[in-house]
Design a protein around this motif. Sequence first.
Motif, PDB file in Angstrom:
ATOM      1  N   ALA A  39     -30.736  47.857  16.484  1.00  0.00           N
ATOM      2  CA  ALA A  39     -31.292  48.661  17.569  1.00  0.00           C
ATOM      3  C   ALA A  39     -29.953  48.537  18.653  1.00  0.00           C
ATOM      4  O   ALA A  39     -29.983  49.237  19.731  1.00  0.00           O
ATOM      5  N   THR A  40     -29.279  47.601  18.477  1.00  0.00           N
ATOM      6  CA  THR A  40     -28.038  47.478  19.547  1.00  0.00           C
ATOM      7  C   THR A  40     -26.708  47.726  19.183  1.00  0.00           C
ATOM      8  O   THR A  40     -25.776  47.587  19.817  1.00  0.00           O
ATOM      9  N   TYR A  41     -26.661  48.349  17.729  1.00  0.00           N
ATOM     10  CA  TYR A  41     -25.423  48.500  17.268  1.00  0.00           C
ATOM     11  C   TYR A  41     -24.921  50.004  17.646  1.00  0.00           C
ATOM     12  O   TYR A  41     -25.405  50.795  17.907  1.00  0.00           O
ATOM     13  N   ALA A  42     -23.586  49.900  18.156  1.00  0.00           N
ATOM     14  CA  ALA A  42     -22.994  50.974  18.380  1.00  0.00           C
ATOM     15  C   ALA A  42     -22.444  51.946  17.320  1.00  0.00           C
ATOM     16  O   ALA A  42     -21.203  51.881  16.844  1.00  0.00           O
ATOM     17  N   PHE A  43     -23.420  52.769  16.808  1.00  0.00           N
ATOM     18  CA  PHE A  43     -22.970  53.658  15.773  1.00  0.00           C
ATOM     19  C   PHE A  43     -21.967  54.469  15.971  1.00  0.00           C
ATOM     20  O   PHE A  43     -21.089  54.971  15.243  1.00  0.00           O
ATOM     21  N   ASP A  44     -21.946  54.930  17.332  1.00  0.00           N
ATOM     22  CA  ASP A  44     -20.776  55.952  17.573  1.00  0.00           C
ATOM     23  C   ASP A  44     -19.341  55.476  17.362  1.00  0.00           C
ATOM     24  O   ASP A  44     -18.397  56.299  17.287  1.00  0.00           O
ATOM     25  N   ALA A  45     -19.216  54.214  17.431  1.00  0.00           N
ATOM     26  CA  ALA A  45     -17.821  53.364  17.208  1.00  0.00           C
ATOM     27  C   ALA A  45     -17.315  53.814  15.641  1.00  0.00           C
ATOM     28  O   ALA A  45     -16.214  53.784  15.389  1.00  0.00           O
ATOM     29  N   THR A  47     -18.454  56.391  13.793  1.00  0.00           N
ATOM     30  CA  THR A  47     -18.708  57.832  13.345  1.00  0.00           C
ATOM     31  C   THR A  47     -17.710  58.719  14.187  1.00  0.00           C
ATOM     32  O   THR A  47     -17.108  58.293  14.958  1.00  0.00           O
ATOM     33  N   GLU A  48     -17.726  60.004  13.759  1.00  0.00           N
ATOM     34  CA  GLU A  48     -16.646  61.045  14.546  1.00  0.00           C
ATOM     35  C   GLU A  48     -17.503  61.665  15.683  1.00  0.00           C
ATOM     36  O   GLU A  48     -17.016  62.680  16.252  1.00  0.00           O
ATOM     37  N   SER A  49     -18.464  61.167  16.107  1.00  0.00           N
ATOM     38  CA  SER A  49     -19.269  61.444  17.369  1.00  0.00           C
ATOM     39  C   SER A  49     -18.479  61.778  18.431  1.00  0.00           C
ATOM     40  O   SER A  49     -18.027  61.110  19.113  1.00  0.00           O
ATOM     41  N   GLY A  50     -18.479  63.102  18.848  1.00  0.00           N
ATOM     42  CA  GLY A  50     -17.634  63.407  20.031  1.00  0.00           C
ATOM     43  C   GLY A  50     -16.115  63.701  19.986  1.00  0.00           C
ATOM     44  O   GLY A  50     -15.346  63.981  20.812  1.00  0.00           O
ATOM     45  N   SER A  51     -15.527  63.630  18.800  1.00  0.00           N
ATOM     46  CA  SER A  51     -14.313  63.720  18.200  1.00  0.00           C
ATOM     47  C   SER A  51     -14.044  65.047  17.973  1.00  0.00           C
ATOM     48  O   SER A  51     -14.925  66.062  17.233  1.00  0.00           O
ATOM     49  N   SER A  52     -12.725  65.672  17.970  1.00  0.00           N
ATOM     50  CA  SER A  52     -12.499  66.666  17.644  1.00  0.00           C
ATOM     51  C   SER A  52     -11.633  66.504  16.453  1.00  0.00           C
ATOM     52  O   SER A  52     -10.097  66.233  16.401  1.00  0.00           O
ATOM     53  N   LEU A  53     -12.020  66.754  15.029  1.00  0.00           N
ATOM     54  CA  LEU A  53     -11.259  66.487  14.063  1.00  0.00           C
ATOM     55  C   LEU A  53     -10.387  67.563  13.544  1.00  0.00           C
ATOM     56  O   LEU A  53     -10.856  68.930  13.508  1.00  0.00           O
TER      57      LEU A  53
END
Length: 141
Positions: A39-45, A47-53
Amino acid sequence: DGPVQIPNLQTLLQKRGINVAGMQKTVKSTAELEVELNATYAFDAITESGSSLVPVSGPGLQGLQNLGNSCYVNSIVQMLLGGTVPELASRYGTTARGDVVQHPLLDGVAPRDATTDILVQTAKLSCALTSGTFAGPVPDS
């Protein structure tokens, strides 16, 4: 086998000095700790969420196609033979844009025996990963 139910358990425990009704839970179970962490884990850290690959291709950047759940073994093979371990890449692989047909481990092996020769198959796989010969063009981004 199912859970055993003792209808008068509270009375039996109370006779031995254990007051079940007045007890408070003080320790979290493993399942409760996992739910709290998720519930409190920052999965965005991670993953490529919001990144331009930026797509890449070329020698040492070739991957393997996943077939079903082969991603686990593919990641290990790519790590071991794809250039991350220089000793394995130099023994079984080839240089960037190197000739994948003229590998020393392929010399003297009859074509009919090549399919069952583990060194030949390892060299072919490592050459495919390290040479860049089989890497597709970089897609337009």
